[in-house]
Structures are given as structure tokens and as C-alpha cells.
Design a protein around this motif. Structure first.
Motif, mmCIF file in Angstrom:
data_model
loop_
_atom_site.group_PDB
_atom_site.id
_atom_site.type_symbol
_atom_site.label_atom_id
_atom_site.label_comp_id
_atom_site.label_asym_id
_atom_site.label_seq_id
_atom_site.Cartn_x
_atom_site.Cartn_y
_atom_site.Cartn_z
ATOM 1 N N GLY A 77 39.938 26.648 40.053
ATOM 2 C CA GLY A 77 38.589 26.963 39.605
ATOM 3 C C GLY A 77 38.574 28.282 38.862
ATOM 4 N N ARG A 78 37.452 28.974 38.951
ATOM 5 C CA ARG A 78 37.300 30.244 38.239
ATOM 6 C C ARG A 78 38.338 31.255 38.736
ATOM 7 N N PRO A 79 39.129 31.860 37.836
ATOM 8 C CA PRO A 79 40.170 32.775 38.296
ATOM 9 C C PRO A 79 39.616 34.110 38.784
ATOM 10 N N VAL A 80 40.192 34.566 39.903
ATOM 11 C CA VAL A 80 39.899 35.892 40.457
ATOM 12 C C VAL A 80 41.229 36.604 40.634
ATOM 13 N N LEU A 81 41.418 37.707 39.948
ATOM 14 C CA LEU A 81 42.633 38.497 40.065
ATOM 15 C C LEU A 81 42.415 39.546 41.155
ATOM 16 N N LEU A 82 43.270 39.523 42.189
ATOM 17 C CA LEU A 82 43.109 40.393 43.347
ATOM 18 C C LEU A 82 44.293 41.358 43.448
ATOM 19 N N PHE B 33 44.503 37.188 56.443
ATOM 20 C CA PHE B 33 43.236 37.205 57.174
ATOM 21 C C PHE B 33 42.173 36.300 56.565
ATOM 22 N N GLY B 34 42.602 35.408 55.654
ATOM 23 C CA GLY B 34 41.737 34.326 55.213
ATOM 24 C C GLY B 34 40.865 34.580 54.000
ATOM 25 N N HIS B 35 41.009 35.728 53.341
ATOM 26 C CA HIS B 35 40.124 36.018 52.207
ATOM 27 C C HIS B 35 40.421 35.123 51.005
ATOM 28 N N ALA B 36 41.698 34.886 50.730
ATOM 29 C CA ALA B 36 42.054 33.989 49.625
ATOM 30 C C ALA B 36 41.589 32.565 49.923
ATOM 31 N N GLN B 37 41.705 32.166 51.187
ATOM 32 C CA GLN B 37 41.239 30.835 51.574
ATOM 33 C C GLN B 37 39.735 30.707 51.389
ATOM 34 N N ALA B 38 39.001 31.765 51.730
ATOM 35 C CA ALA B 38 37.545 31.741 51.541
ATOM 36 C C ALA B 38 37.197 31.574 50.071
ATOM 37 N N PHE C 141 37.141 28.991 43.794
ATOM 38 C CA PHE C 141 37.815 29.984 42.961
ATOM 39 C C PHE C 141 39.323 29.794 43.029
ATOM 40 N N ALA C 142 40.011 30.261 42.000
ATOM 41 C CA ALA C 142 41.469 30.348 42.006
ATOM 42 C C ALA C 142 41.847 31.793 42.278
ATOM 43 N N ALA C 143 42.389 32.059 43.458
ATOM 44 C CA ALA C 143 42.811 33.412 43.814
ATOM 45 C C ALA C 143 44.199 33.658 43.234
ATOM 46 N N ILE C 144 44.292 34.661 42.364
ATOM 47 C CA ILE C 144 45.556 35.032 41.715
ATOM 48 C C ILE C 144 45.925 36.410 42.236
ATOM 49 N N MET C 145 47.051 36.493 42.965
ATOM 50 C CA MET C 145 47.322 37.685 43.762
ATOM 51 C C MET C 145 48.719 38.233 43.478
ATOM 52 N N PRO C 146 48.855 39.171 42.567
ATOM 53 C CA PRO C 146 50.170 39.768 42.326
ATOM 54 C C PRO C 146 50.546 40.763 43.422
ATOM 55 N N ASP C 147 51.835 40.925 43.637
ATOM 56 C CA ASP C 147 52.350 42.064 44.384
ATOM 57 C C ASP C 147 52.626 43.176 43.381
ATOM 58 N N HIS C 148 52.114 44.378 43.646
ATOM 59 C CA HIS C 148 52.445 45.510 42.784
ATOM 60 C C HIS C 148 53.956 45.713 42.741
ATOM 61 N N ARG C 149 54.443 46.300 41.663
ATOM 62 C CA ARG C 149 55.847 46.699 41.656
ATOM 63 C C ARG C 149 56.102 47.660 42.819
ATOM 64 N N ALA C 150 57.279 47.581 43.400
ATOM 65 C CA ALA C 150 57.655 48.362 44.587
ATOM 66 C C ALA C 150 56.944 47.872 45.845
ATOM 67 N N HIS C 151 56.376 46.682 45.792
ATOM 68 C CA HIS C 151 55.669 46.092 46.934
ATOM 69 C C HIS C 151 55.997 44.603 47.033
ATOM 70 N N GLU D 228 46.971 34.637 30.468
ATOM 71 C CA GLU D 228 45.950 34.157 29.529
ATOM 72 C C GLU D 228 44.582 34.083 30.199
ATOM 73 N N LEU D 229 44.234 35.157 30.909
ATOM 74 C CA LEU D 229 42.929 35.232 31.567
ATOM 75 C C LEU D 229 41.918 35.829 30.593
ATOM 76 N N SER D 230 40.941 35.042 30.210
ATOM 77 C CA SER D 230 39.914 35.529 29.286
ATOM 78 C C SER D 230 38.540 35.602 29.950
ATOM 79 N N ASP D 231 38.297 34.733 30.916
ATOM 80 C CA ASP D 231 37.031 34.714 31.638
ATOM 81 C C ASP D 231 37.367 34.711 33.128
ATOM 82 N N PHE D 232 37.317 35.883 33.751
ATOM 83 C CA PHE D 232 37.820 36.020 35.119
ATOM 84 C C PHE D 232 37.073 37.144 35.827
ATOM 85 N N ASP D 233 37.260 37.209 37.132
ATOM 86 C CA ASP D 233 36.733 38.301 37.942
ATOM 87 C C ASP D 233 37.913 39.135 38.451
#
Length: 252
Positions: free
Chosen positions: A25-30, A45-50, A56-66, A95-100
Motif C-alpha cells: 500500500g502507501r509507502p512509509v519510510l521508517l 513491538f508490532g508497529h510495522a504490523q499495525a 501501508f507498506a512499511a519500509i524500514m532501513p537499518d542505518h549504516r553501522a547498525h 523510487e519513492l515519490s508519494d510517501f510518508d
């Protein structure tokens, strides 16, 4: 639980960034917090599942060094504002153009700086963040650098004990983390005027680790404040965090 997929994207300098996804669904970058990971901040703790359950599509990168991302020991891999540059690169590569955009603690600071640098999410959430930490990176990072340098002698009761305990729990690469801490840039509070999209400051009632969330919300052109139970560390475990994200991002 919705299926989690993980891919790796080479950032602007070739460092591998792990990107975890859940839902469609709508992308959310976290963006997660310091010494944490996408799994710890958003998945466990279930936030991405919520978010996934809400469409929504939860898109969750790990920072570098993490997390599962690269943790180079070459100082050249940590130029000023490196996390902002990673964020901008990921948005382009995905290619995220319309996202949160959502960030917690260091992730919130990174998200705010990325918007000031030109990123334009539809809605923005700054979680676990207060006004004073945005333009005080040198003092904040010095606290954690000192904690890393004293890890071997740290005793219970030391003001950095909890930070060191969390680093050990997360198996943080302290060489890479130290380099990353030296790479943050300072922000000018006047630049907050550039953050014009609807912005939620979402913070634990007992969380003042990064300053005043109320003052941050008041300083933003379109800011609002929501307090949830918990301290800086415990608020991440509360279902109210995920519920607050869903309620805000569903608007408009």
C-alpha cells in the motif's frame, strides 16, 4: 504477522544498506534510533504490523553501522550528514515519490534534516525528539562517544550505563558507531520553517532525552504534539506508538 522481506541497496558510496519491508500500500519510510535497528524499533513491538494492517507498506532501513547494514571502519565512509545522504539516496533508489516519513530519535533528527535538505514526504512523524537536540548534536554525540570510550570500565550508576547496556544488547560495532557519531551535522532552528508538511511530534510522556517535544511541535509551521506512555526507551515498546502512527498517517 505479515511477511517481512529484506533486500540490500548500495548507498551513494557503495555501503550496503539493509532494507526491510512489511505490508503493501502507501509507502512509509521508517528510520530507527541510535544503536537500534529496524527490527528493534519497528518490528519487534508490532508497529510495522499495525501499519501493514492499516494498508501501508512499511519500509524500514537499518542505518549504516547498525543492524544488517554495512559498518565500514574507514573514516571516509562517514562524511558530514552521512545518514541524511543515505536517506536521500534510498528515496531515489526505491523510487519513492508519494510517501510518508517517520523517524525515532536519531531517525527523527535524520528525517528532519532530510526534509530541510529537500525531501518532500506527504506527512512527517518525529518521534522521541525534542527541540533542543536538533541543533545540539556535538554535545549529544560527545556523550555517546565518551560512553563508547569508557565501555570497559562502566559501572551501574554511571549516567551512561543504560546506553552502554543497550549497545551491548544490540552488539553494536563500536568502531563504526564512533565514526558515525562524529559525522552528524548541526541544524539551524530557523531552518525548521522549511518543514511545511503536516508533522506529528510523537513522544513518551516521560521522555525529555532530546529536549522538549512541545517546543519542537510549536516551532514547526504545521506541527502537532501527541504524548504516549513511557520514557525514551520504553515508549518504543508501547502499542500507542504504532496506533499514533496509523491514526496520523491515515489523515488527509
Amino acid at each position: 504477522m505479515s511477511q517481512i522481506t529484506t533486500s540490500h541497496i548500495a548507498s551513494f558510496d557503495g555501503t550496503s544498506l539493509a532494507v526491510h519491508r512489511m505490508g503493501s500500500g502507501r509507502p512509509v519510510l521508517l528510520l530507527h534510533g541510535l544503536f537500534s535497528s529496524a527490527e528493534m524499533n519497528w518490528i519487534r513491538f508490532g508497529h510495522a504490523q499495525a501499519l501493514a494492517d492499516a494498508g501501508f507498506a512499511a519500509i524500514m532501513p537499518d542505518h549504516r553501522a547498525h543492524g544488517q547494514s554495512g559498518a565500514p571502519h574507514d573514516p571516509a565512509a562517514y562524511p558530514a550528514d552521512v545518514l541524511v545522504r543515505d536517506c536521500l539516496h534510498l528515496v531515489e533508489a526505491l523510487e519513492l515519490s508519494d510517501f510518508d516519513l517517520v523517524g525515532f530519535s536519531l531517525g527523527a533528527r535524520t528525517a528532519a534534516a532530510a526534509v530541510i535538505a529537500g525531501l518532500a514526504p506527504r506527512r512527517l512523524v518525529l518521534a522521541g525528539m525534542g527541540l533542543e537536540s536538533l541543533d545540539n548534536w556535538s554535545r549529544r554525540s560527545a556523550f555517546f562517544i565518551d560512553a563508547i570510550d569508557r565501555m570497559g570500565e562502566m559501572k551501574r550508576g554511571d549516567r551512561a550505563f543504560m546506553a552502554v547496556s543497550f549497545m551491548k544488547t544490540m552488539k553494536v560495532d563500536t568502531v563504526a558507531a564512533r565514526l558515525l557519531l562524529q559525522a552528524g551535522g548541526e541544524m539551524d532552528r530557523a531552518d525548521l520553517s522549511r518543514i511545511t508538511m503536516p508533522t506529528l511530534v510523537l513522544c513518551g510522556e516521560e521522555d525529555r532525552d532530546n529536549g522538549s517535544p512541545a517546543d519542537l511541535a510549536a516551532a514547526l509551521p504545521n506541527g502537532r504534539l501527541q504524548l504516549i506512555p513511557g520514557t525514551h526507551m520504553s515508549s518504543v515498546t508501547m502499542p500507542e506508538l504504532g496506533a499514533g502512527l496509523v491514526a496520523f498517517l491515515r489523515q488527509g
